[in-house]
Design a protein around this motif. Structure first.
Motif, PDB file in Angstrom:
ATOM      1  N   CYS A 103       0.837  -1.213   0.000  1.00 22.32           N
ATOM      2  CA  CYS A 103       0.000   0.000   0.000  1.00 22.32           C
ATOM      3  C   CYS A 103       0.862   1.250   0.000  1.00 22.32           C
ATOM      4  O   CYS A 103       0.571   2.216  -0.713  1.00 22.32           O
ATOM      5  N   GLU A 104       1.932   1.244   0.782  1.00 26.98           N
ATOM      6  CA  GLU A 104       2.841   2.391   0.786  1.00 26.98           C
ATOM      7  C   GLU A 104       3.440   2.603  -0.598  1.00 26.98           C
ATOM      8  O   GLU A 104       3.518   3.729  -1.080  1.00 26.98           O
ATOM      9  N   SER A 105       3.843   1.512  -1.248  1.00 24.09           N
ATOM     10  CA  SER A 105       4.379   1.610  -2.605  1.00 24.09           C
ATOM     11  C   SER A 105       3.329   2.157  -3.567  1.00 24.09           C
ATOM     12  O   SER A 105       3.631   2.989  -4.429  1.00 24.09           O
ATOM     13  N   TYR A 106       2.107   1.703  -3.416  1.00 29.24           N
ATOM     14  CA  TYR A 106       1.018   2.155  -4.284  1.00 29.24           C
ATOM     15  C   TYR A 106       0.766   3.653  -4.109  1.00 29.24           C
ATOM     16  O   TYR A 106       0.674   4.401  -5.091  1.00 29.24           O
ATOM     17  N   PHE A 107       0.651   4.102  -2.853  1.00 33.50           N
ATOM     18  CA  PHE A 107       0.368   5.520  -2.609  1.00 33.50           C
ATOM     19  C   PHE A 107       1.515   6.412  -3.089  1.00 33.50           C
ATOM     20  O   PHE A 107       1.283   7.527  -3.542  1.00 33.50           O
ATOM     21  N   GLU A 108       2.744   5.933  -3.014  1.00 36.92           N
ATOM     22  CA  GLU A 108       3.877   6.680  -3.566  1.00 36.92           C
ATOM     23  C   GLU A 108       3.832   6.684  -5.088  1.00 36.92           C
ATOM     24  O   GLU A 108       4.098   7.694  -5.725  1.00 36.92           O
ATOM     25  N   ALA A 109       3.472   5.546  -5.667  1.00 35.14           N
ATOM     26  CA  ALA A 109       3.451   5.415  -7.128  1.00 35.14           C
ATOM     27  C   ALA A 109       2.413   6.326  -7.762  1.00 35.14           C
ATOM     28  O   ALA A 109       2.667   6.887  -8.843  1.00 35.14           O
ATOM     29  N   ILE A 110       1.273   6.488  -7.118  1.00 34.20           N
ATOM     30  CA  ILE A 110       0.233   7.311  -7.756  1.00 34.20           C
ATOM     31  C   ILE A 110       0.648   8.777  -7.858  1.00 34.20           C
ATOM     32  O   ILE A 110       0.055   9.524  -8.623  1.00 34.20           O
ATOM     33  N   LYS A 111       1.687   9.151  -7.148  1.00 33.87           N
ATOM     34  CA  LYS A 111       2.177  10.529  -7.226  1.00 33.87           C
ATOM     35  C   LYS A 111       3.027  10.772  -8.478  1.00 33.87           C
ATOM     36  O   LYS A 111       3.040  11.870  -9.006  1.00 33.87           O
ATOM     37  N   SER A 112       3.758   9.738  -8.935  1.00 34.93           N
ATOM     38  CA  SER A 112       4.710  10.008 -10.019  1.00 34.93           C
ATOM     39  C   SER A 112       4.917   8.868 -11.018  1.00 34.93           C
ATOM     40  O   SER A 112       5.581   9.082 -12.020  1.00 34.93           O
ATOM     41  N   ALA A 113       4.390   7.692 -10.764  1.00 35.72           N
ATOM     42  CA  ALA A 113       4.654   6.552 -11.653  1.00 35.72           C
ATOM     43  C   ALA A 113       3.763   6.593 -12.890  1.00 35.72           C
ATOM     44  O   ALA A 113       2.768   7.320 -12.939  1.00 35.72           O
ATOM     45  N   THR A 114       4.131   5.799 -13.871  1.00 37.99           N
ATOM     46  CA  THR A 114       3.324   5.690 -15.084  1.00 37.99           C
ATOM     47  C   THR A 114       2.066   4.878 -14.782  1.00 37.99           C
ATOM     48  O   THR A 114       2.037   4.094 -13.827  1.00 37.99           O
ATOM     49  N   PRO A 115       1.029   5.041 -15.589  1.00 34.40           N
ATOM     50  CA  PRO A 115      -0.191   4.250 -15.366  1.00 34.40           C
ATOM     51  C   PRO A 115       0.055   2.743 -15.345  1.00 34.40           C
ATOM     52  O   PRO A 115      -0.544   2.037 -14.529  1.00 34.40           O
ATOM     53  N   SER A 116       0.934   2.250 -16.198  1.00 33.76           N
ATOM     54  CA  SER A 116       1.195   0.803 -16.209  1.00 33.76           C
ATOM     55  C   SER A 116       1.916   0.362 -14.934  1.00 33.76           C
ATOM     56  O   SER A 116       1.659  -0.736 -14.416  1.00 33.76           O
ATOM     57  N   GLN A 117       2.791   1.196 -14.400  1.00 34.42           N
ATOM     58  CA  GLN A 117       3.455   0.862 -13.130  1.00 34.42           C
ATOM     59  C   GLN A 117       2.445   0.864 -11.980  1.00 34.42           C
ATOM     60  O   GLN A 117       2.465  -0.041 -11.136  1.00 34.42           O
ATOM     61  N   ILE A 118       1.565   1.844 -11.979  1.00 35.94           N
ATOM     62  CA  ILE A 118       0.539   1.915 -10.933  1.00 35.94           C
ATOM     63  C   ILE A 118      -0.374   0.694 -11.012  1.00 35.94           C
ATOM     64  O   ILE A 118      -0.707   0.077  -9.998  1.00 35.94           O
ATOM     65  N   GLU A 119      -0.759   0.328 -12.221  1.00 38.72           N
ATOM     66  CA  GLU A 119      -1.628  -0.827 -12.417  1.00 38.72           C
ATOM     67  C   GLU A 119      -0.961  -2.108 -11.918  1.00 38.72           C
ATOM     68  O   GLU A 119      -1.598  -2.944 -11.271  1.00 38.72           O
TER      69      GLU A 119
END
Length: 165
Positions: A103-119
């Motif tokens: 979950c921590e990785s997910y919440f960090e990813a939604i700030k700057s990651a690509t849509p495919s990385q978030i998915e």
């Protein structure tokens, strides 16, 4: 689904209220608070919850942690106590820890990651969540009958309680 299963699901085998013990939780990030509130709302909106051998509901549930154990205090809709189940958290400990990490990785990813990385991270998050939900269903077996959606929402709330520990 048979008509008798449908009647049980719509009438008695459900929760009408869920309370998290305030002494068992601490306030957290807005994301965690939002997830907790949504889980309670969704759980009350649609659930299958039938304590074994206690008669008809609907029921109220109070979740708490007492001495590193998960407590399900179940009462009738009017507040009359029905049964309390105390479960060891040991079988859930690793999956809860994994769920918090992802979950921590997910919440960090939604700030700057690509849509495919978030998915990809979200798929992993859902997989760990399903694993925890399945373990919770197994722990409740013979005590309370729940469907997978109810177990998923309950697992979210167990995580909210476990966060303090």
């Amino acid at each position: 689904m048979t008509s008798s299963q449908q009647a049980v699901r719509t009438n008695a085998a459900r929760l009408v209220a869920v309370e998290l013990d305030e002494d068992s939780i601490v306030r957290s990030t807005p994301d965690i608070e939002h997830e907790r509130a949504v889980a309670i709302y969704d759980l009350i909106d649609e659930n299958e919850f039938a304590p074994e051998g206690v008669g008809e509901g609907p029921f109220r549930l109070r979740l708490s942690l007492v001495e590193k154990r998960l407590v399900f205090a179940i009462s009738q809709e009017n507040g009359e106590p029905v049964v309390t189940h105390v479960l060891s958290l040991t079988p859930l400990r690793k999956v809860v820890k994994d769920y918090f990490m992802i979950c921590e990785s997910y919440f960090e990813a939604i700030k700057s990651a690509t849509p495919s990385q978030i998915e990809a991270i979200d798929m992993g998050r859902r997989g760990v969540h399903n694993e925890g939900s399945q373990i919770l269903m197994e722990r409740l077996e013979g005590k309370v009958r729940v469907d997978m959606q109810t177990a998923r929402r309950l697992f979210t709330l167990v995580c909210a309680l476990h966060w303090k520990g």
